[in-house]
Design an enzyme around this catalytic site. Structure first.
Site, PDB file in Angstrom:
ATOM      1  N   SER A   1      17.844  -2.058 -26.856  1.00  0.00           N
ATOM      2  CA  SER A   1      17.907  -0.648 -27.002  1.00  0.00           C
ATOM      3  C   SER A   1      19.242  -0.726 -27.996  1.00  0.00           C
ATOM      4  O   SER A   1      19.963  -1.693 -28.283  1.00  0.00           O
ATOM      5  CB  SER A   1      18.511  -0.232 -25.609  1.00  0.00           C
ATOM      6  OG  SER A   1      19.600   0.847 -26.054  1.00  0.00           O
TER       7      SER A   1
ATOM      8  N   LYS B   1      20.531  -3.865 -22.388  1.00  0.00           N
ATOM      9  CA  LYS B   1      19.279  -3.755 -22.305  1.00  0.00           C
ATOM     10  C   LYS B   1      17.989  -4.618 -22.856  1.00  0.00           C
ATOM     11  O   LYS B   1      18.476  -5.335 -23.663  1.00  0.00           O
ATOM     12  CB  LYS B   1      18.662  -2.221 -22.832  1.00  0.00           C
ATOM     13  CG  LYS B   1      19.095  -0.912 -22.080  1.00  0.00           C
ATOM     14  CD  LYS B   1      18.945  -0.743 -20.483  1.00  0.00           C
ATOM     15  CE  LYS B   1      17.416  -0.657 -20.514  1.00  0.00           C
ATOM     16  NZ  LYS B   1      17.327   0.987 -20.929  1.00  0.00           N
TER      17      LYS B   1
ATOM     18  N   GLU C   1       4.943  -1.224 -21.550  1.00  0.00           N
ATOM     19  CA  GLU C   1       4.969   0.264 -21.727  1.00  0.00           C
ATOM     20  C   GLU C   1       3.965   0.792 -22.696  1.00  0.00           C
ATOM     21  O   GLU C   1       3.156   1.663 -22.480  1.00  0.00           O
ATOM     22  CB  GLU C   1       6.316   0.575 -22.098  1.00  0.00           C
ATOM     23  CG  GLU C   1       7.491   0.543 -20.854  1.00  0.00           C
ATOM     24  CD  GLU C   1       8.817   0.860 -21.377  1.00  0.00           C
ATOM     25  OE1 GLU C   1       9.255   1.796 -21.074  1.00  0.00           O
ATOM     26  OE2 GLU C   1       9.328  -0.035 -22.095  1.00  0.00           O
TER      27      GLU C   1
ATOM     28  N   THR D   1       0.884  -1.199   0.075  1.00  0.00           N
ATOM     29  CA  THR D   1      -0.015   0.001  -0.020  1.00  0.00           C
ATOM     30  C   THR D   1       0.905   1.123   0.017  1.00  0.00           C
ATOM     31  O   THR D   1       2.009   1.031   0.599  1.00  0.00           O
ATOM     32  CB  THR D   1      -0.933   0.058   1.282  1.00  0.00           C
ATOM     33  OG1 THR D   1      -0.085   0.377   2.269  1.00  0.00           O
ATOM     34  CG2 THR D   1      -1.736  -1.188   1.287  1.00  0.00           C
ATOM     35  N   HIS D   2       0.568   2.291  -0.635  1.00  0.00           N
ATOM     36  CA  HIS D   2       1.582   3.355  -0.800  1.00  0.00           C
ATOM     37  C   HIS D   2       2.844   3.095  -1.571  1.00  0.00           C
ATOM     38  O   HIS D   2       3.855   3.562  -1.257  1.00  0.00           O
ATOM     39  CB  HIS D   2       1.725   4.150   0.481  1.00  0.00           C
ATOM     40  CG  HIS D   2       0.463   4.354   1.264  1.00  0.00           C
ATOM     41  ND1 HIS D   2      -0.184   5.682   1.209  1.00  0.00           N
ATOM     42  CD2 HIS D   2      -0.144   3.669   2.325  1.00  0.00           C
ATOM     43  CE1 HIS D   2      -1.274   5.454   2.043  1.00  0.00           C
ATOM     44  NE2 HIS D   2      -1.316   4.381   2.649  1.00  0.00           N
TER      45      HIS D   2
END
Ligand code: ARG
Length: 460
Positions: free
Chosen positions: A278, A284, A291, A156-157
């Protein structure tokens, strides 16, 4: 004299730029099959009511069949000068059936025609989307079942809170998808309304049998008010609104997958087939799919704002503004479909690192609530127990230790109620197994939830 189908009262040709600006064919061409089935139903009804002869209807229906197969094979060129799909179909029918084609538009307007076309299209696509979301649910449940014993930190948070089963977390998305499906199912009721026969806005003087047309087209009911029939786009706004909520759910999952696949978390690895590299950094491996789904949520919410703003303050009845309904609608359908499909395919390609998730559960005092619960079980009021546990956490922090790394003597300083069984009580296993409240994360609950879902989905 203009050569347009509506050109009778015009003496000047349309300005070239106006023609381009006014045309919607590039967008609405995808409605050709719906448009043709609407026309066929209209002809059948007119023959049945003796507005045209059966022979005329048969010839025109045959002609429309030929137009359909030509359009299926991209054999009919589209041009801005014919404005939209309705004009294209009518002119193409003229080429197939000659002068007789001029009878097709009797008692009809493009206003009720376009409303019908969108409804035919959207009914079918909503059903497709429900099927795709159901497939996605199957992927979620299959993944949950495969990892039933995996424990992860619940947050949470965005702070570690309490341990939960990974399967429980996945099943949260199952619930979201169930609500999305329910919303789409419910919205079909309002799409499944047949507007044809209201003509431009006022109804028509021909004895059209709208109930007959409804039956031919297999719609649930006939629209009741002719003005509303041609000006209603609630069903478009509603669909895009439901789609936006669904995309927002997918974007939340995307965000989690992106975080979990980072080195900081390392909870999961997404397979090479669903990630990309990448162009500059050789090491990468990027979670682009997640995304992009997250990014495309922006498009769909944008489409919602577009349709709402287009409809806002429009006076009755049809206004050309409404031609702008199709781009956001089609884009929403396309976007939601590809996102649902790509996620269904990606989930089985995610490797779950149970060890990393478990290790994360052991740091950050995820057992502090249970520590307090232990004291409550021994008679302390919860608020007092909370405060004792808080003090113990504070002490442990100073020692750079977790609660279960403190010795019994160290723990007993905070309360004489504490005994050696506290270590078992605040272990991961017991924390999970005690959460038996309905809907909680206990192993039995989650196993049952997964099983129930499997049954709902027909997987078992
Ligand atoms: N292309 C138009 C649309 O999509 C069809 C309806 C046009 N009606 C009219 N009276 N100009 O909204």
């Amino acid at each position: 004299m203009s050569e347009k189908l509506w050109g009778g009262r015009f003496s000047q040709a349309t300005d070239r730029l106006v023609e381009k600006f006014n045309a919607s064919i590039d967008v609405d061409k995808r409605l050709y099959a719906s448009d043709i089935s609407g026309s066929i139903a209209h002809l059948k009804m007119m023959a049945n009511e003796s507005i045209i002869t059966q022979d005329e209807a048969d010839k025109l229906i045959e002609g429309l069949g030929r137009v359909k197969s030509k359009m299926d094979n991209n054999e009919i060129p589209f041009t801005d000068s014919l404005e939209d799909i309705h004009m294209h179909v009518e002119v193409a029918l003229g080429r197939e059936s000659g002068e007789l084609a001029k009878k097709l538009h009797t008692g009809r307007s493009r206003n009720d025609q376009v409303a019908l076309d969108i409804r035919i299209y959207l009914k079918e696509e909503t059903l497709n989307i429900i099927q795709m979301l159901t497939n996605f649910q199957k992927a979620l449940v299959t993944m949950a079942k495969k990892h039933l014993d995996v424990v992860m930190p619940g947050y949470t948070h965005m702070q570690r809170a309490q341990p939960v089963l990974f399967a429980h977390h996945l099943m949260a998305y199952y619930e979201m998808m169930s609500r999305d499906i329910q919303r789409f199912e419910d919205s079909i009721k309002r799409v499944d309304v047949m507007p044809l026969g209201t003509a431009a806005l006022a109804g028509t003087t021909y004895p059209l049998n709208r109930e007959y047309t409804r039956q031919v087209l297999d719609f649930g009911r006939v629209s009741k008010n002719s003005i509303d029939s041609v000006s209603d786009r609630d069903f478009v706004m509603e669909f895009i609104s439901h789609a936006s909520i669904c995309m927002i759910h997918l974007s939340r999952l995307s965000e989690e997958l992106i975080l979990w696949s980072s080195s900081e978390f390392s909870f999961i690895t997404i397979s090479d087939a669903f990630t990309t590299g990448s162009s500059i950094m050789p090491q990468k491996k990027n979670p682009d799919v997640a995304e992009l789904v997250r990014g495309k949520t922006g498009r769909v919410v944008g489409n919602l704002v577009a349709i709402l703003t287009t409809m806002k303050s429009l006076p009755m009845a049809y206004n050309k503004d409404m031609q702008e309904d199709k781009e956001p609608l089609f884009d929403t359908v396309d976007t939601l479909k590809i996102c649902a499909e790509i996620y269904t395919r990606m989930l089985p390609n995610i490797e779950v690192h149970a060890d990393r998730m478990k290790a994360a559960c052991k740091q950050g005092f995820l057992n502090a609530t249970d520590f307090a619960d232990y004291l409550v079980n021994r008679g302390l009021a919860f608020r007092q127990a909370h405060s004792v546990a808080g003090k113990a956490v504070g002490f442990a922090l100073g020692q750079n230790k977790e609660l279960d790394e403190l010795s019994l003597a160290e723990l007993q300083v905070f309360s004489e109620l504490i005994e050696a069984d506290i270590y078992g009580f605040i272990s991961l296993e017991q924390m999970i197994s005690r959460r038996v409240t309905y809907g909680g994360t206990s192993f039995d609950n989650v196993t049952l939830a997964v099983e129930t879902a499997e049954k709902e989905l027909g997987l078992i």
